[in-house]
Design a protein around this motif. Structure first.
Motif, PDB file in Angstrom:
ATOM      1  N   GLY A 174      42.251  46.130  39.443  1.00 38.08           N
ATOM      2  CA  GLY A 174      42.042  45.526  38.136  1.00 38.08           C
ATOM      3  C   GLY A 174      42.741  46.285  37.019  1.00 38.08           C
ATOM      4  O   GLY A 174      43.113  47.456  37.165  1.00 38.08           O
ATOM      5  N   ASP A 196      38.247  43.918  43.371  1.00 39.21           N
ATOM      6  CA  ASP A 196      38.359  43.801  41.916  1.00 39.21           C
ATOM      7  C   ASP A 196      39.808  43.478  41.578  1.00 39.21           C
ATOM      8  O   ASP A 196      40.691  44.335  41.680  1.00 39.21           O
ATOM      9  CB  ASP A 196      37.933  45.100  41.231  1.00 39.21           C
ATOM     10  CG  ASP A 196      38.071  45.009  39.710  1.00 39.21           C
ATOM     11  OD1 ASP A 196      38.337  43.905  39.186  1.00 39.21           O
ATOM     12  OD2 ASP A 196      37.904  46.041  39.045  1.00 39.21           O
ATOM     13  N   SER A 198      40.504  41.833  38.592  1.00 42.48           N
ATOM     14  CA  SER A 198      40.366  41.415  37.198  1.00 42.48           C
ATOM     15  C   SER A 198      41.477  41.940  36.303  1.00 42.48           C
ATOM     16  O   SER A 198      42.136  42.934  36.611  1.00 42.48           O
ATOM     17  CB  SER A 198      39.013  41.887  36.653  1.00 42.48           C
ATOM     18  OG  SER A 198      38.959  43.306  36.637  1.00 42.48           O
ATOM     19  N   ASN A 225      35.651  40.120  41.907  1.00 42.31           N
ATOM     20  CA  ASN A 225      35.829  39.999  40.449  1.00 42.31           C
ATOM     21  C   ASN A 225      37.288  39.665  40.176  1.00 42.31           C
ATOM     22  O   ASN A 225      38.175  40.489  40.392  1.00 42.31           O
ATOM     23  CB  ASN A 225      35.440  41.299  39.753  1.00 42.31           C
ATOM     24  CG  ASN A 225      35.545  41.192  38.241  1.00 42.31           C
ATOM     25  OD1 ASN A 225      35.931  40.155  37.693  1.00 42.31           O
ATOM     26  ND2 ASN A 225      35.193  42.255  37.544  1.00 42.31           N
ATOM     27  N   SER A 227      38.068  38.023  37.142  1.00 40.66           N
ATOM     28  CA  SER A 227      37.977  37.587  35.742  1.00 40.66           C
ATOM     29  C   SER A 227      39.189  38.031  34.936  1.00 40.66           C
ATOM     30  O   SER A 227      39.937  38.920  35.347  1.00 40.66           O
ATOM     31  CB  SER A 227      36.699  38.149  35.113  1.00 40.66           C
ATOM     32  OG  SER A 227      36.739  39.573  35.110  1.00 40.66           O
TER      33      SER A 227
END
Length: 277
Positions: A174, A196, A198, A225, A227
């Motif tokens: 991320g 992750d 993101s 994740n 996002s």
């Protein structure tokens, strides 16, 4: 008188003949003995000259280990901060070389927040299973057998190739500038638990390294994740646990598209514009 002289001559001739015969025999015997003695001396001198090695295998092992040592140099570890980390934490005998034993002992490498821009040399730590390298200035990385990989908050851009990382358990990439991540084949994702992805520049689920729905169902995966990207469509089928899709551009969300169905326990969708599910 004549007979006595004749007898003496005959006896003398016999003695002379016997001595000649005896002489030849002795000379032959002496030659044979001399040869055997010379041979014995030659073997003895060879044994005396040959150096005595008590344990040849140990000698060879030490030589092999010495030849396999990796110098902690700018050529092998060009980033000065990473090189210093290796010297301080992995080069335990402080000889500025990495022995096979020191490399084998390096299971966890934690260089978080050291300002490192180049991790060249990390590939030499073939026994490392955990790499913590968040909050650095990395633009590329070369890793293979890592199980816990944290590359968050770096300067990684373009494609991150994890296809040879066959032991992933936790992977965090991320807060970079990635546009594509290549994950290993699903047969190597049996232990994958957390991803992750993101805050990157992903526009599709596949480019985020998360095209693992439908038949690519990963039962061990408990949280994802992704996002703060620009993904427009996402297939939740096959995922379970927590799925964070906030702040993307998702208009098309698929939930039931495989025999496994969606087993997502918590689904976060804030910041999207859903028009179809």
């Amino acid at each position: 008188m004549k007979n006595r002289k004749l007898n003496q001559l005959l006896v003398a001739g016999m003695i002379s003949a016997a001595m000649m015969t005896s002489g030849i025999s002795v000379q032959a015997a002496d030659f044979s003995d001399d040869t055997s003695t010379v041979e014995e001396q030659s073997v003895g001198s060879a044994e005396e000259e040959a150096p005595e090695v008590e344990d040849g295998s140990e000698f060879q092992s030490d030589a092999a280990e010495a030849s396999s040592a990796v110098a902690v140099s700018s050529a092998n570890f060009p980033d000065a901060k990473f090189r210093q980390y290796v010297l301080d934490n992995i080069d335990t005998d402080k000889d500025k070389k990495l022995s096979a034993a020191e490399i084998k002992a390096a299971k966890t490498i934690d260089v978080s927040g050291l300002g490192i821009s180049n991790l060249k040399g990390i590939e030499r730590f073939t026994y490392a299973t955990d790499l913590f390298a968040a909050n650095n200035k990395l633009t590329s990385v070369n890793i293979t057998k890592i199980a816990y990989l944290n590359l968050s908050n770096n300067s990684l851009a373009g494609t991150l190739d994890l296809s040879k990382c066959t032991n992933l358990r936790v992977v965090k990439y991320g807060s970079n500038k990635l546009t594509k991540v290549v994950m290993p084949s699903k047969k190597y994702l049996k232990n994958l638990d957390f991803v992750d992805a993101s805050s990157n520049k992903f526009t599709t689920q596949a480019n985020a390294g998360l095209n693992i729905g439908d038949t690519d169902y990963v039962k061990s995966l408990s949280e994802v994740n992704v996002s703060n990207n620009a993904i427009t469509s996402f297939n939740c089928a096959g995922f379970q646990g927590i799925l964070d899709l906030r702040n993307n551009k998702i208009t098309n969300l698929k939930l039931e598209n495989s025999k496994e169905g969606s087993q997502v326990v918590s689904l976060y969708l804030d910041g999207n514009s859903l028009s179809k599910t």
